[in-house]
Structure formats: C-alpha cells, structure tokens
Design a protein around this motif. Structure first.
Motif, PDB file in Angstrom:
ATOM      1  N   UNK A 198      63.101   7.906  33.628  1.00  0.00           N
ATOM      2  CA  UNK A 198      63.437   9.209  34.219  1.00  0.00           C
ATOM      3  C   UNK A 198      62.168   9.847  34.773  1.00  0.00           C
ATOM      4  N   UNK A 199      62.301  10.525  35.907  1.00  0.00           N
ATOM      5  CA  UNK A 199      61.140  11.167  36.539  1.00  0.00           C
ATOM      6  C   UNK A 199      61.168  12.678  36.380  1.00  0.00           C
ATOM      7  N   UNK A 200      62.215  13.196  35.740  1.00  0.00           N
ATOM      8  CA  UNK A 200      62.313  14.634  35.578  1.00  0.00           C
ATOM      9  C   UNK A 200      63.079  15.003  34.331  1.00  0.00           C
ATOM     10  N   UNK A 201      62.948  16.277  33.952  1.00  0.00           N
ATOM     11  CA  UNK A 201      63.574  16.797  32.743  1.00  0.00           C
ATOM     12  C   UNK A 201      64.105  18.185  33.054  1.00  0.00           C
ATOM     13  N   UNK A 202      65.438  18.332  33.090  1.00  0.00           N
ATOM     14  CA  UNK A 202      66.053  19.651  33.156  1.00  0.00           C
ATOM     15  C   UNK A 202      66.118  20.147  31.722  1.00  0.00           C
ATOM     16  N   UNK A 203      65.251  21.099  31.393  1.00  0.00           N
ATOM     17  CA  UNK A 203      64.974  21.434  30.000  1.00  0.00           C
ATOM     18  C   UNK A 203      65.537  22.785  29.611  1.00  0.00           C
ATOM     19  N   UNK A 204      65.837  22.934  28.307  1.00  0.00           N
ATOM     20  CA  UNK A 204      66.341  24.183  27.766  1.00  0.00           C
ATOM     21  C   UNK A 204      65.351  24.889  26.856  1.00  0.00           C
ATOM     22  N   UNK A 205      64.864  24.192  25.810  1.00  0.00           N
ATOM     23  CA  UNK A 205      63.923  24.817  24.876  1.00  0.00           C
ATOM     24  C   UNK A 205      62.584  25.116  25.531  1.00  0.00           C
ATOM     25  N   UNK A 206      62.375  24.600  26.726  1.00  0.00           N
ATOM     26  CA  UNK A 206      61.186  24.968  27.496  1.00  0.00           C
ATOM     27  C   UNK A 206      61.082  26.479  27.671  1.00  0.00           C
ATOM     28  N   UNK A 207      62.212  27.187  27.648  1.00  0.00           N
ATOM     29  CA  UNK A 207      62.188  28.627  27.856  1.00  0.00           C
ATOM     30  C   UNK A 207      61.402  29.345  26.773  1.00  0.00           C
ATOM     31  N   UNK A 208      61.414  28.785  25.565  1.00  0.00           N
ATOM     32  CA  UNK A 208      60.670  29.380  24.458  1.00  0.00           C
ATOM     33  C   UNK A 208      59.347  28.674  24.207  1.00  0.00           C
ATOM     34  N   UNK A 209      59.267  27.395  24.589  1.00  0.00           N
ATOM     35  CA  UNK A 209      58.074  26.594  24.323  1.00  0.00           C
ATOM     36  C   UNK A 209      57.674  25.830  25.595  1.00  0.00           C
ATOM     37  N   UNK A 210      57.252  26.562  26.620  1.00  0.00           N
ATOM     38  CA  UNK A 210      56.981  25.912  27.907  1.00  0.00           C
ATOM     39  C   UNK A 210      55.788  24.972  27.895  1.00  0.00           C
ATOM     40  N   UNK A 253      67.754  33.138  21.069  1.00  0.00           N
ATOM     41  CA  UNK A 253      67.080  33.512  19.827  1.00  0.00           C
ATOM     42  C   UNK A 253      65.669  32.953  19.805  1.00  0.00           C
ATOM     43  N   UNK A 254      65.511  31.706  20.244  1.00  0.00           N
ATOM     44  CA  UNK A 254      64.170  31.107  20.314  1.00  0.00           C
ATOM     45  C   UNK A 254      63.278  31.883  21.271  1.00  0.00           C
ATOM     46  N   UNK A 255      63.821  32.308  22.405  1.00  0.00           N
ATOM     47  CA  UNK A 255      63.042  33.124  23.348  1.00  0.00           C
ATOM     48  C   UNK A 255      62.632  34.455  22.715  1.00  0.00           C
ATOM     49  N   UNK A 256      63.544  35.054  21.950  1.00  0.00           N
ATOM     50  CA  UNK A 256      63.224  36.329  21.312  1.00  0.00           C
ATOM     51  C   UNK A 256      62.077  36.172  20.321  1.00  0.00           C
ATOM     52  N   UNK A 257      62.095  35.101  19.546  1.00  0.00           N
ATOM     53  CA  UNK A 257      61.088  34.910  18.511  1.00  0.00           C
ATOM     54  C   UNK A 257      59.773  34.371  19.063  1.00  0.00           C
ATOM     55  N   UNK A 258      59.837  33.557  20.112  1.00  0.00           N
ATOM     56  CA  UNK A 258      58.627  32.880  20.596  1.00  0.00           C
ATOM     57  C   UNK A 258      57.944  33.602  21.752  1.00  0.00           C
ATOM     58  N   UNK A 281      67.202  30.266  12.939  1.00  0.00           N
ATOM     59  CA  UNK A 281      65.960  31.028  12.800  1.00  0.00           C
ATOM     60  C   UNK A 281      64.955  30.278  11.932  1.00  0.00           C
ATOM     61  N   UNK A 282      65.422  29.610  10.895  1.00  0.00           N
ATOM     62  CA  UNK A 282      64.511  28.812  10.054  1.00  0.00           C
ATOM     63  C   UNK A 282      63.823  27.735  10.872  1.00  0.00           C
ATOM     64  N   UNK A 283      64.610  27.049  11.697  1.00  0.00           N
ATOM     65  CA  UNK A 283      64.055  25.973  12.524  1.00  0.00           C
ATOM     66  C   UNK A 283      63.016  26.530  13.490  1.00  0.00           C
ATOM     67  N   UNK A 284      63.333  27.639  14.126  1.00  0.00           N
ATOM     68  CA  UNK A 284      62.431  28.218  15.136  1.00  0.00           C
ATOM     69  C   UNK A 284      61.154  28.724  14.477  1.00  0.00           C
ATOM     70  N   UNK A 285      61.282  29.455  13.388  1.00  0.00           N
ATOM     71  CA  UNK A 285      60.092  30.011  12.728  1.00  0.00           C
ATOM     72  C   UNK A 285      59.205  28.899  12.164  1.00  0.00           C
ATOM     73  N   UNK A 286      59.811  27.852  11.619  1.00  0.00           N
ATOM     74  CA  UNK A 286      59.018  26.737  11.104  1.00  0.00           C
ATOM     75  C   UNK A 286      58.232  26.074  12.220  1.00  0.00           C
ATOM     76  N   UNK A 287      58.856  25.949  13.391  1.00  0.00           N
ATOM     77  CA  UNK A 287      58.169  25.336  14.529  1.00  0.00           C
ATOM     78  C   UNK A 287      57.012  26.201  15.004  1.00  0.00           C
ATOM     79  N   UNK A 288      57.228  27.504  15.055  1.00  0.00           N
ATOM     80  CA  UNK A 288      56.162  28.414  15.480  1.00  0.00           C
ATOM     81  C   UNK A 288      54.974  28.322  14.523  1.00  0.00           C
TER      82      UNK A 288
END
Length: 298
Positions: A198-210, A253-258, A281-288
C-alpha cells in the motif's frame, strides 16, 4: 497520483450543533504541521451522512484552506446515485482535488449496480476518484474483478481498501499492479498493508496522534520497518478504537484528551458513557503516558 497519510478528518460542532469552523481549522492545521499528505472531508468519521450538502461543502472549504495546496477530497456517500451525482458535481465546482466514493449506503447494490453507480458519480464530478471499498460497514464489496472492470476510466485513481482482509491488498497488486494508488483504510491493519505494498493510509487515530501516524508511514517508506513496528505495537490498542461501531465517539474522545478538542457529535450519536467510555479512556490515557520517542525522519 496520491500517496501518504490522508486523515479522514472529524467534523467539529458548537454547543448549538452548528459547525465550528474555528476548531476545525485548528485541528486540521495540527495535521498539516505533522506532515500529512492530504485531507479527506465528511467520511464516516467526519459524520458526512449527518450533514447537509451545504455543510459538507463548507467543511471541504475548511480542509482546502488548511491543506494549503495539498489534496483536499470530499467524501460522496449517498443512498441514491442521483444525490451522489449532485454532490459530486458541487464538489467539482467547489474546487475539490478529488472525491472519495462509497458506492451505496442503504441499498446493498449488486456488482453490476455498483459499477454503474461508480461510473455515474465519476462522470458527474469529472475529478480523480478514490473508490472506498468497505464490505464490513456498508455491505457493498468492490472486488478485484470490479476494480479491473473500472480500470478503463482514468478518473478512478485510487482505492481505499477496507475489506478487513489483508490478502485483498496483495490480490489487487497482483492483478492490477500500480493501476490504482492503494490506500489502507483500516487503522489496525496499516502496518501490514504498507508492508505488502500500500502507498497510502486513510487514517483515523491520526487526528489525535498525527506525528506517530506520519512516523510509521515515513519509516515504512524508508525501509525502516523495525522502527515503524515498534511504534505500531505501542499504537495498536489505540488503532483498535477505529474498528468499532463507536469509532466517531472513540476518536473524538481521543482528540479531546490528546489535542484539547471536544467530543461533540451530531445526533443520533451521543458521546460515550459508562463502561464503554471508561475502557476507551483507559486506552487513550495509557497511550499518552507511554508515548514513544520518535526517531529522526530526515
């Protein structure tokens, strides 16, 4: 024609449910500053079906301003081919660099109907088209055979492959080579898809973790797969939030926290609550808290 990380941007709302252009502009600029390669407005994550055509075009304009010359695409996802063609025509008049097309959102069209719908929308827009193939969410599968049939129309330039079967990426390349720019559309299969071509990625979590998303992509393109994999393994619990009925709420929610944005969604959606929210929220905060140090990408 297209490659790289293309965020499927979220649509921001004020407390009165009107569009929040200031917050969209801020968030979209964060994506561009991180080095993404284009923006896609009003997809599933962008709550496109909940917006009027006028609102979608307004979001597109906000993307165009933020993209500053990089591609800004509008998603066309309508129940009827007629409405899809009308929106595609308006996207062209508004100066969209292309459209991403979901073939049918309510009626589950058969292969002949799907091909006819895609051809009609492409003709109406007369713009480069990314075909969005997502048999899981929309129950309409754009198969390799259908891509081969559509290959005679040069307006079809890319495919967002979201079948949830990583073998499909190799099947497309084996059958069609580089005829289409192959994008992965499933966040938690991105490393695997990039690894097989693949040469590209249409991404979602990029919005919080670009920055992390861009790093994975750039490292993979540079052949630094082990470094990319280390980041991807940290990222995986987050990326799983994209593969959910609540993907919009999860990612907002990830965008709000990150990145300090908000969780407002358009009804009938409501922000997460209870155990579902607690888990996300646990997953997002642990990642941050365990965010990796990114390698030098120069």
């Amino acid at each position: 024609m297209w490659q790289g990380v293309f965020p499927a941007v979220s649509t921001k709302f004020k407390s009165d449910d009107s569009l929040d252009f200031g917050e969209m502009a801020r968030c979209y600029r964060l994506q561009m500053e991180a080095g993404v390669d284009g923006l896609i407005a009003c997809g599933s994550l962008g709550e496109g079906p909940m917006l009027s055509h006028d609102e979608r075009l307004d979001v597109l304009r906000t993307c165009q301003e933020a993209a500053a010359g990089k591609p800004a695409l509008l998603t066309v996802a309508e129940a009827s081919t007629r409405q899809a063609c009308l929106l595609a025509e308006r996207a062209a008049r508004a100066g969209a660099d292309g459209i991403m097309v979901v073939p049918s959102t309510i009626y589950h069209s058969n292969p002949k109907e799907t091909v006819a719908t895609l051809r009609a929308i492409a003709a109406a827009a007369d713009l480069p088209v990314m075909i969005y193939s997502n048999r899981v969410a929309y129950r309409v599968d754009v198969t390799v055979e259908m891509l081969e049939e559509l290959a005679d129309d040069a307006r079809f330039v890319a495919v967002k492959e979201s079948s949830d079967d990583i073998r499909r990426s190799t099947d497309i390349i084996n059958r069609l080579g580089t005829r289409y720019d192959l994008f992965t559309g499933v966040d938690n299969l991105a490393f695997e898809a990039l690894a097989v071509g693949a040469v590209g990625w249409v991404a979602g979590l990029v919005l919080a973790f670009p920055k992390e998303t861009v790093a994975i992509y750039q490292l993979m393109r540079a052949g630094r797969n082990a470094e990319a994999l280390a980041i991807y393994r940290w990222f995986r619990p987050l990326l799983d939030l994209d593969v959910s009925t609540y993907l919009v709420q999860n990612i907002k929610l990830a965008e709000a926290l990150a990145v300090g944005s908000n969780e407002r969604v358009r009804a009938p959606r409501m922000p997460l609550e209870g155990a579902v929210r607690e888990r996300a929220e646990r997953v997002i905060r642990a990642a941050i808290e365990t965010r990796p140090v990114l390698p030098d990408l120069q």
